[in-house]
Each structure stands twice: as C-alpha cells, then as structure tokens.
Design a protein around this motif. Structure first.
Motif, PDB file in Angstrom:
ATOM      1  N   HIS A   1       0.854  -1.186   0.000  1.00 26.89           N
ATOM      2  CA  HIS A   1       0.000   0.000   0.000  1.00 26.89           C
ATOM      3  C   HIS A   1       0.888   1.234   0.000  1.00 26.89           C
TER       4      HIS A   1
ATOM      5  N   GLY B   1      -1.175   6.363   2.279  1.00 25.33           N
ATOM      6  CA  GLY B   1      -2.535   6.463   2.796  1.00 25.33           C
ATOM      7  C   GLY B   1      -3.214   7.802   2.620  1.00 25.33           C
TER       8      GLY B   1
ATOM      9  N   ASN C   1       0.095   0.793  -6.844  1.00 24.68           N
ATOM     10  CA  ASN C   1      -0.725   0.710  -5.638  1.00 24.68           C
ATOM     11  C   ASN C   1      -2.002   1.514  -5.842  1.00 24.68           C
TER      12      ASN C   1
ATOM     13  N   SER D   1      -4.217   4.747   0.020  1.00 22.40           N
ATOM     14  CA  SER D   1      -4.820   3.645   0.763  1.00 22.40           C
ATOM     15  C   SER D   1      -3.884   3.208   1.887  1.00 22.40           C
ATOM     16  N   LYS D   2      -4.383   3.203   3.122  1.00 26.29           N
ATOM     17  CA  LYS D   2      -3.568   2.803   4.267  1.00 26.29           C
ATOM     18  C   LYS D   2      -3.567   1.296   4.483  1.00 26.29           C
ATOM     19  N   SER D   3      -4.450   0.587   3.809  1.00 22.89           N
ATOM     20  CA  SER D   3      -4.602  -0.846   4.026  1.00 22.89           C
ATOM     21  C   SER D   3      -3.867  -1.636   2.950  1.00 22.89           C
ATOM     22  N   ASP D   4      -3.231  -2.723   3.357  1.00 17.51           N
ATOM     23  CA  ASP D   4      -2.597  -3.610   2.390  1.00 17.51           C
ATOM     24  C   ASP D   4      -3.623  -4.179   1.426  1.00 17.51           C
ATOM     25  N   GLU D   5      -3.230  -4.276   0.164  1.00 18.86           N
ATOM     26  CA  GLU D   5      -4.037  -4.940  -0.841  1.00 18.86           C
ATOM     27  C   GLU D   5      -3.152  -5.914  -1.597  1.00 18.86           C
TER      28      GLU D   5
END
Length: 261
Positions: free
Chosen positions: A100, A103, A181, A185-189
């Motif tokens: 990510h 964020g 990425n 976005s702060k969340s892993d994808e």
C-alpha cells in the motif's frame, strides 16, 4: 489483471484446483496420444492451461521505498534451476504483490483508484549473473547491482549481470510495468497480475491502450515479457515511489511461473 488469463482458480475454488506435476502432464499427454496426433494433444493441454507451476516469494514486512532508487524486492533463481525438466517453455508468469502507499494524497479527485498513484512495481529479466539468489543475504549485492543498472537505464555496466531490453518499449526500457498501488490507501491490498506467452492483442473490457489500462486497473499488460524469457534467466521485481511524501510499503512479493513440458 495483466493478460487477464490465469492458470489458477479464484480463491473461492482453490481447494478444488489441481496444479499438475510434470509427471501428471506426461501421463495426460500419453493418454491423449492414444486417440490424437501430438500437435492436437499439446494444443489441448495448452488450451486447458494444464501446466506445472514453480514459485518463489519474499516477505518484506512493510519494507519502505521512498523517493529514491528502486528497491529490488525479489530475484528468482535461474529458471533452469527452478524447473528441473530438461526441456520446458515458460507459458505464464503470475505476480502476487501485497502493499500500500502512504494512505493520503494532496490531490485525490481522480476518477479511478489508480490514477494519480506514484508508487508502483516493475519487472525485469536478468540474463546472466554469477551470484546465486538462494537467500536475501547471498543476493544482496546482486539486488543492489540490478537496481543500479535499472536506474541508469542500461548505461551502467556490471561484469556478472545483463538486463534484457523491453522489446515493446520505444524508450529503450529494461523493465515492464507490473502494478500500481491503489492511491491513498492505508490498508494492504494483494494485486494479482498474470502475463502469458500469447499476449498479442489482449484486452479487458475493450481497453487496449497501455496507459488507459494502468489508469483503470493499475496493471501493466506485460507484452513481450514471457516471450523474452530464456532458460537461464531470472525474474526481478522492483518497487518504486516518486515525488516527496509518496511511500511504498511492501509486505510480500511472489512470482509463480507456469511452464509446459
């Protein structure tokens, strides 16, 4: 994403999916040859993507890349060391990347999640190296040398390493874009990108232009990548971040290689 042709089943059906061994493929071919000529038997196996798979991966535990040199995340072993068959042909390469960005973004009004994203991943092909890559420690000098060669655009030299030029890029590039990425976005994808040997003219939902595809899905088409691979090559994954404050946080990178025998 990528070529949009995957040899692996979706997550909800993986438990029922069989990845064949080379011996399984030989057995199926022998059975088909009882009724069909060799060319048609091999075509059926290819159409079914009934290929063995080898893989290599690295857990980077949120390794950070900022506005500097590319980070060489992963270097596979030589293909002929990963694939123990005397005769093989790479049919597809599947990238699985979990990551990510920082964020947030100062401008966040783009129409897709991937437009305006300045953290991404690329792939390269190392044609020769004398340094085994069996662990991070053994491969550290090799990884740094590869990153330096890529950053120099091929103008630098190294006695043990050569990079394969991207035949589809008019700017003498030595890399292929894999995945951006999702922006801010702060969340892993986890992104999955699959490139196949039959990549000519592939598209998704009418999207043909490479730039338009990257803006829509974040993925690169990888045209020419699989066809450029030779038996002694290694596959490299590099991480990037561009411009101040943009940061690429990387959790895990895996490369899966499907091949025919």
């Amino acid at each position: 994403m990528g070529s949009f042709t995957s040899a692996l089943a979706p997550d909800d059906s993986e438990e029922y999916y069989h990845i064949p061994s080379p011996q399984d493929v030989y057995e199926v071919r022998r059975y088909l040859l009882r009724f069909l000529p060799l060319e048609l038997a091999d075509q059926i196996i290819d159409d079914a993507q009934y290929w063995p798979v080898v893989s290599t991966s690295v857990d980077l535990h949120e390794r950070v890349v900022e506005n500097n040199s590319p980070l060489c995340c992963l270097v596979t072993p030589r293909l002929d060391n990963m694939i123990l068959e005397d005769s093989f042909k790479v049919k597809a390469v599947r990238f699985l990347i979990t990551s990510h960005d920082q964020g947030w973004a100062s401008e966040d009004s783009f129409p897709t999640r991937y437009m305006g994203s300045w953290t991404w991943f690329e792939a390269a092909i190392v044609r020769s190296t004398n340094h085994p890559q069996e662990s991070d420690e053994l491969g550290l000098s090799t990884a740094r040398a590869i990153a330096a060669l890529v950053k120099s655009g091929g103008s630098a030299s190294h006695p043990d390493i050569s990079l394969v030029k991207n035949p589809e890029n008019e700017n003498d590039s030595y890399t292929w874009h894999v995945q951006r990425n999702a922006r801010a976005s702060k969340s892993d994808e986890e992104h999955e990108v699959v490139w196949t040997i039959d990549d000519a003219g592939e598209e998704e939902d009418g999207v043909v232009d490479e730039r338009e595809l990257m803006d829509k899905t974040g993925a690169g088409r990888g045209k020419g990548f699989v066809r450029s691979l030779e038996k002694g090559d290694r596959i490299v994954v590099l991480a990037y971040a561009r411009f101040p404050a943009w940061t690429n946080y990387i959790q895990r990178v895996e490369v899966q290689i499907s091949f025919s025998v």
